[in-house]
Write an enzyme that holds these catalytic residues in place. Structure first.
Site, PDB file in Angstrom:
ATOM      1  N   VAL A  61       0.810  -1.221   0.000  1.00  0.00           N
ATOM      2  CA  VAL A  61       0.000   0.000   0.000  1.00  0.00           C
ATOM      3  C   VAL A  61       0.845   1.274   0.000  1.00  0.00           C
ATOM      4  O   VAL A  61       0.328   2.352  -0.310  1.00  0.00           O
ATOM      5  CB  VAL A  61      -0.978   0.032   1.192  1.00  0.00           C
ATOM      6  N   TYR A 155       4.577   5.568  15.322  1.00  0.00           N
ATOM      7  CA  TYR A 155       3.252   4.962  15.233  1.00  0.00           C
ATOM      8  C   TYR A 155       2.175   5.937  15.699  1.00  0.00           C
ATOM      9  O   TYR A 155       1.152   6.132  15.019  1.00  0.00           O
ATOM     10  CB  TYR A 155       3.217   3.685  16.083  1.00  0.00           C
TER      11      TYR A 155
END
Length: 250
Positions: A61, A155
């Site tokens: 992706v 993250y």
């Protein structure tokens, strides 16, 4: 339409697998995207008779060409797309911000944020130009879209950014019946959360075992969101282990 069509990224394991299986079980046709074809096919193998409505499409992706190829395949196979679950994501081992290599930062951003953008962009184009017009995009935000764990700058930054992406998609999609929501998941029982059973670092520095819950409940939540008519939207939903300490992380 008797069958609707969905894409689930990161569908080879964990949350993505649970979502893909729930959608297939709910009568959807599902394109499973992920980097490993064998993992995607393993997911499909768990779908029973519904496997005939599944496509395994290996996709990175974070690669614009791969994402374009994914959605070109969807258009060729089905002619339309009704639902995208932007789930694919990655992380690096926890550590102090000063020790995080640029390459590790860039890799997390490329998968978690840029990958979600690229898939949403391609889905938006398809949903805008199909007839009947419209569709739904749900992004996986995570509890880390709300509060961080220690030593998680890459993250946590990407997951906070996902919330901005969700809001922009929801706003810009209004004229075209494209709706966007976000699911924030805390400690679903997947390989990624196996470490919770051994203890993870808390805000005060102590190591603590955290509870997890059955990831199948994430799948059923995704199915509920996907099945809503386009004049209704769950903008944000949080699903977490009931006794997860995230409410009191500080």
């Amino acid at each position: 339409m008797s069958t609707k069509h969905a894409v689930v990224t990161g569908a080879g394991s964990g949350v993505g697998r649970a979502a893909a299986l729930a959608l297939l079980g709910g009568g959807w046709s599902v394109a499973l995207a992920g980097r490993r074809k064998d993992a995607l096919e393993e997911t499909i193998g768990l779908a029973g008779e519904a496997a005939s409505r599944a496509l395994a499409i290996p996709t990175d992706v974070g690669d614009p060409k791969a994402v374009n190829a994914l959605f070109d395949r969807i258009k060729a196979e089905w002619g339309r797309l009704d639902f995208l679950f932007n789930n694919a994501g990655g992380n690096v081992p926890a550590g102090p911000i000063e020790d995080l290599a640029y390459e590790d930062w860039a890799r997390v951003v490329q998968v978690n944020l840029t990958g979600s953008f690229l898939c949403a962009q391609a889905a938006f184009r398809l949903m805008k130009n199909q007839s009947p017009q419209g569709g739904r995009i749900v992004n996986n935000g995570s509890i880390s879209a709300h509060v961080p764990r220690p030593d998680s700058v890459a993250y946590t930054s990407t997951k906070h950014a996902i919330t901005g992406l969700t809001k922009v998609l929801a706003l810009d999609g209004r004229p075209f019946d494209i709706v966007s929501g976000q699911i924030d998941i805390g400690n679903a029982g997947t390989p990624m959360t196996a470490r919770m059973q051994k203890g993870v670092k808390q805000a005060n520095g102590e190591m603590k075992v955290e509870p997890v819950f059955d990831v199948a409940h994430v799948g059923s939540t995704i199915l509920m969101m996907a099945n809503l008519p386009l004049d209704a939207n769950i903008q944000f939903v949080t699903i977490a282990a009931a006794k997860m300490p995230w409410i009191a992380r500080g």
